[in-house]
Design a protein around this motif. Structure first.
Motif, PDB file in Angstrom:
ATOM      1  N   ALA B 145       0.132  41.923  -0.683  1.00 27.31           N
ATOM      2  CA  ALA B 145       0.717  40.825  -1.457  1.00 27.31           C
ATOM      3  C   ALA B 145       1.311  39.767  -0.545  1.00 27.31           C
ATOM      4  N   LEU B 146       1.870  40.205   0.564  1.00 31.41           N
ATOM      5  CA  LEU B 146       2.492  39.239   1.487  1.00 31.41           C
ATOM      6  C   LEU B 146       1.476  38.659   2.460  1.00 31.41           C
ATOM      7  N   GLY B 147       0.241  39.163   2.385  1.00 36.13           N
ATOM      8  CA  GLY B 147      -0.798  38.639   3.254  1.00 36.13           C
ATOM      9  C   GLY B 147      -0.772  39.219   4.655  1.00 36.13           C
ATOM     10  N   ILE B 148       0.044  40.266   4.883  1.00 37.53           N
ATOM     11  CA  ILE B 148       0.086  40.884   6.213  1.00 37.53           C
ATOM     12  C   ILE B 148      -1.180  41.719   6.426  1.00 37.53           C
ATOM     13  N   PHE B 149      -1.588  42.445   5.370  1.00 36.41           N
ATOM     14  CA  PHE B 149      -2.817  43.234   5.428  1.00 36.41           C
ATOM     15  C   PHE B 149      -3.958  42.382   4.873  1.00 36.41           C
ATOM     16  N   GLY B 150      -4.991  42.177   5.679  1.00 34.67           N
ATOM     17  CA  GLY B 150      -6.155  41.427   5.206  1.00 34.67           C
ATOM     18  C   GLY B 150      -6.976  42.286   4.248  1.00 34.67           C
ATOM     19  N   PRO B 151      -8.063  41.742   3.716  1.00 38.63           N
ATOM     20  CA  PRO B 151      -8.871  42.489   2.761  1.00 38.63           C
ATOM     21  C   PRO B 151      -9.483  43.758   3.368  1.00 38.63           C
ATOM     22  N   ALA B 152      -9.680  43.761   4.686  1.00 37.22           N
ATOM     23  CA  ALA B 152     -10.318  44.926   5.316  1.00 37.22           C
ATOM     24  C   ALA B 152      -9.293  45.952   5.797  1.00 37.22           C
ATOM     25  N   THR B 153      -8.014  45.618   5.681  1.00 36.75           N
ATOM     26  CA  THR B 153      -6.983  46.528   6.195  1.00 36.75           C
ATOM     27  C   THR B 153      -6.411  47.347   5.048  1.00 36.75           C
ATOM     28  N   TRP B 154      -6.533  48.664   5.150  1.00 37.38           N
ATOM     29  CA  TRP B 154      -5.940  49.534   4.140  1.00 37.38           C
ATOM     30  C   TRP B 154      -5.629  50.870   4.808  1.00 37.38           C
ATOM     31  N   PRO B 155      -4.517  50.928   5.543  1.00 37.72           N
ATOM     32  CA  PRO B 155      -4.225  52.152   6.285  1.00 37.72           C
ATOM     33  C   PRO B 155      -4.065  53.352   5.347  1.00 37.72           C
ATOM     34  N   ILE B 156      -4.692  54.469   5.706  1.00 36.69           N
ATOM     35  CA  ILE B 156      -4.485  55.722   4.973  1.00 36.69           C
ATOM     36  C   ILE B 156      -3.435  56.489   5.767  1.00 36.69           C
TER      37      ILE B 156
END
Lengths: 348, 300
Positions: B145-156
């Motif tokens: 939401a804050l734009g820190i994680f791009g669309p390809a970033t999703w840490p598990i």
């Protein structure tokens, strides 16, 4: 060396006025004592000058410069605490060297300075010891050496002798004064002990309730008290005070002597007193009694030097006399000094 | 009072023995007996189902040293213990220092800091389980939401070995921080104000004051807190048990959890005991150090 000045300085702790509008000027090289009972604001005032406490209002000047916003380390002061506040994990050497290192003193000159400070106070042999291995007197010397080593422009001493035993205190007082005279650094000394204050101070600021009640030389505050508080606080036993009409009259116990013992041409006032109890204190004899006629039934304490061999029997009435000039007068409502009321003339 | 209890209460020799007896029974039954049992198991081939066991010497230990999962767990144990302790120490010191100062709402902050300690650890860990969830992680959604994680970033967080280890350390730090802070706060408040004042007058700035005055003076108590924390980190497995169960692929196992999964869940009591005993020398040294430190602080 520097002057220290406070201008209408105040400190509130909640609703309590710890210091209530103090104006002071400590002269260069002077030894000024803040004297007062505990809770009178003297330590708070000292801590504000040190920068350890922030004043609620008013200005502090050191060497003519306003230091209100300067932290303690920038005020060129050194302080000795009642507890000495030696760093317990450091040796005496490191304790004394600490302020030098903290102020960026050139490293190669530090040993020399530490040696100088230590030898000034005769603790050169203790440099490798930890504070817990020292006696009270030695700790006090280390605290002084740590204060002196950086050659501050003002010394602040917060009851530095109160943790010493009586005998050591007398010699430490003497050394402290000699030392201050020698280096001539402006010194402010806080104490509740009037003997220390009288013995050490060039001037004494007698404090009570956050205010300076009187500022003057030891003789002035003792002989010419500005109000009944000063009159009652200084002197042991304190000044005898008698309330009458709208004024208070008082005289020191040692000025009130059996009438025959005054060999003076100065005008005397004679008064009768009944003696109830006699205390022999070695150098002095204290007589506890009550006044007759002028101040009927008011309690009085009389101090006669032991060299006077007059026989005094409890239960008897004696005629005493005091020099007119030794009787002080205070306003009954304000407690402040007023002009003499010559009550003895009305009577005759 | 009967005559008998009176004479017991008056007899210091017997009273002392009677009063210390419950503690001795407790230690023998719940610490001493299991410890010797573990010693015995570790040199045997016992399993949960076996009816007879035989002595096999140090075979279990030799076997462990060739087991990659064990070696990984051993490494993890040290990483887990020392990284978390280092973080706890720095953070607790910072927190304790800031809590020393007076400010508005100080008690609320103190309460919030103490909360992780008083809350049941399983409850806290379940909260973290949600925070670190692979789908619903509040960190990920906030980051996006804050734009820190791009669309390809999703840490598990709990599914990637490095992230999982980091997550476990984070939760452990969160959990130990309150106690460490309170211990340090106690140490800090025991330094007389005069010492701080003297340092301020003597010209010490923040760092010098901290490193030459404050830290050396709280060092004994700080070391006790640290050793306590290290022992705790070596022997505790509840955070791992709730968050990752040692996974993914045993990459977050520590010796305590591996011993549990091998010995209790896996039924290989002998191997489990051997794994658990591997910690023993480290813990013994810690305990000796702790006792010596406590003695030293007593003396000075």
């Amino acid at each position: 060396m520097a002057t220290v000045e406070t201008r209408d300085i105040r400190k509130l702790f909640g609703d309590v006025k710890a210091v209530d509008g103090v104006d002071l000027l400590v002269k260069e090289g002077e030894f000024l004592v803040f004297l007062g009972p505990s809770g009178c604001g003297k330590t708070t005032l000292l801590r504000m000058i040190a920068g350890l406490e922030t004043q609620t209002s008013g200005d502090i000047l050191i060497g003519g410069q306003v230091v209100n916003d300067l932290p303690p380390r920038a005020r060129k002061i050194a302080m000795v605490f009642q507890s000495y506040a030696l760093y317990p994990h450091m040796t005496v050497y490191r304790n004394i060297a600490f302020p030098l290192k903290a102020q960026g003193f050139p490293g190669d000159q530090i040993p020399q300075k530490v040696e100088w400070a230590a030898s000034t106070f005769g603790i050169g042999k203790l440099l490798h010891r930890k504070p817990r291995e020292l006696s009270g007197g030695e700790r006090q010397r280390v605290a002084l050496a740590r204060a002196v080593v950086r050659e501050p422009s003002v010394f602040l001493l917060d009851e530095p002798l109160s943790n010493l035993d009586a005998k050591l205190r007398t010699s430490a007082r003497d050394e402290l004064q000699q030392f201050q005279r020698r280096i001539g650094t402006t010194t402010i000394y806080v104490t509740h002990d009037q003997v220390e204050a009288m013995g050490l101070g060039d001037r004494i600021a007698v404090m009570s309730g956050g205010k300076v009640r009187q500022l003057g030389s030891p003789q002035e505050v003792y002989n010419e008290p500005a109000d009944t508080f000063v009159a009652g606080f200084l002197g042991s036993p304190p000044m005898n005070l008698f309330e009458r009409d709208d004024y208070i009259a008082g005289f020191r116990p040692e000025t009130f002597l059996p009438v025959g013992l005054h060999d003076t041409s100065e005008p005397l006032v004679t008064l009768w007193a009944k003696i109830h109890r006699v205390e022999h204190l070695g150098a002095d004899r204290l007589l506890y009694g009550t006044m007759r006629d002028t101040f009927p039934n008011e309690k009085v304490i009389i101090n006669i030097p032991f060299t006077v061999e007059m026989q005094i029997t409890p239960g008897e009435v004696y005629e005493f006399a005091v020099k007119e000039k030794d009787i002080k007068f205070f306003d009954r409502s304000t407690g402040l000094r007023t002009e003499p009321r010559r009550f003895w003339e009305k009577r005759s | 009072m009967t005559k008998h209890t009176q004479s017991l209460a008056d007899n210091e020799r017997w009273l002392g023995r009677v009063m210390i007896a419950p503690a001795i029974v407790y230690i023998v039954a719940l610490v001493g007996f299991p410890f010797f049992l573990a010693l015995f198991y570790s040199v045997s081939n016992i399993t949960v189902g076996s009816t007879e066991t035989s002595f096999i010497g140090l075979e279990n230990f030799r076997h462990l040293l060739h087991n990659r999962t064990f070696l990984r767990a051993l490494r993890n144990t040290f990483v887990f213990a020392f990284v978390s302790q280092a973080l706890v120490l720095v953070l607790a010191k910072t927190l304790a220092l800031s809590l020393l100062k007076d400010f508005r709402g100080k008690w609320v902050v103190r309460l919030l800091i103490l909360l992780p300690w008083v809350a049941p650890i399983s409850l806290g860990s379940i909260g973290w389980l949600w925070i670190l969830d692979s789908v619903y992680s509040v960190i990920n959604w906030t980051g996006r939401a804050l734009g820190i994680f791009g669309p390809a970033t999703w840490p598990i967080w709990l599914g990637q070995p490095t992230l999982a280890m980091a997550s476990i350390i984070t939760v452990h730090v969160w959990r130990l921080l309150p106690l460490a802070t309170v211990i340090l706060l106690g140490g800090l408040t025991s330094i007389p104000q005069d010492i701080h004042d003297a340092a301020a007058v003597d010209g010490a700035g923040f760092w010098r004051h901290n490193f030459q005055i404050t830290i050396p003076l709280v060092l004994p108590i700080m070391l006790v807190a640290m050793l306590f924390g290290v022992v705790f980190a070596f022997t505790d497995m509840i955070v791992i048990y709730v968050l990752t169960r040692g996974g993914p692929y045993d990459t977050t196992q520590v010796l305590a959890s591996l011993a549990f999964f091998t010995g209790i869940d896996g039924g290989d009591l002998a191997a489990g005991a051997a794994i658990a005993l591997f910690l023993f020398p480290v813990l013994a040294v810690s305990a000796i150090l702790m006792l010596r430190l406590a003695r030293r602080t007593e003396v000075t």
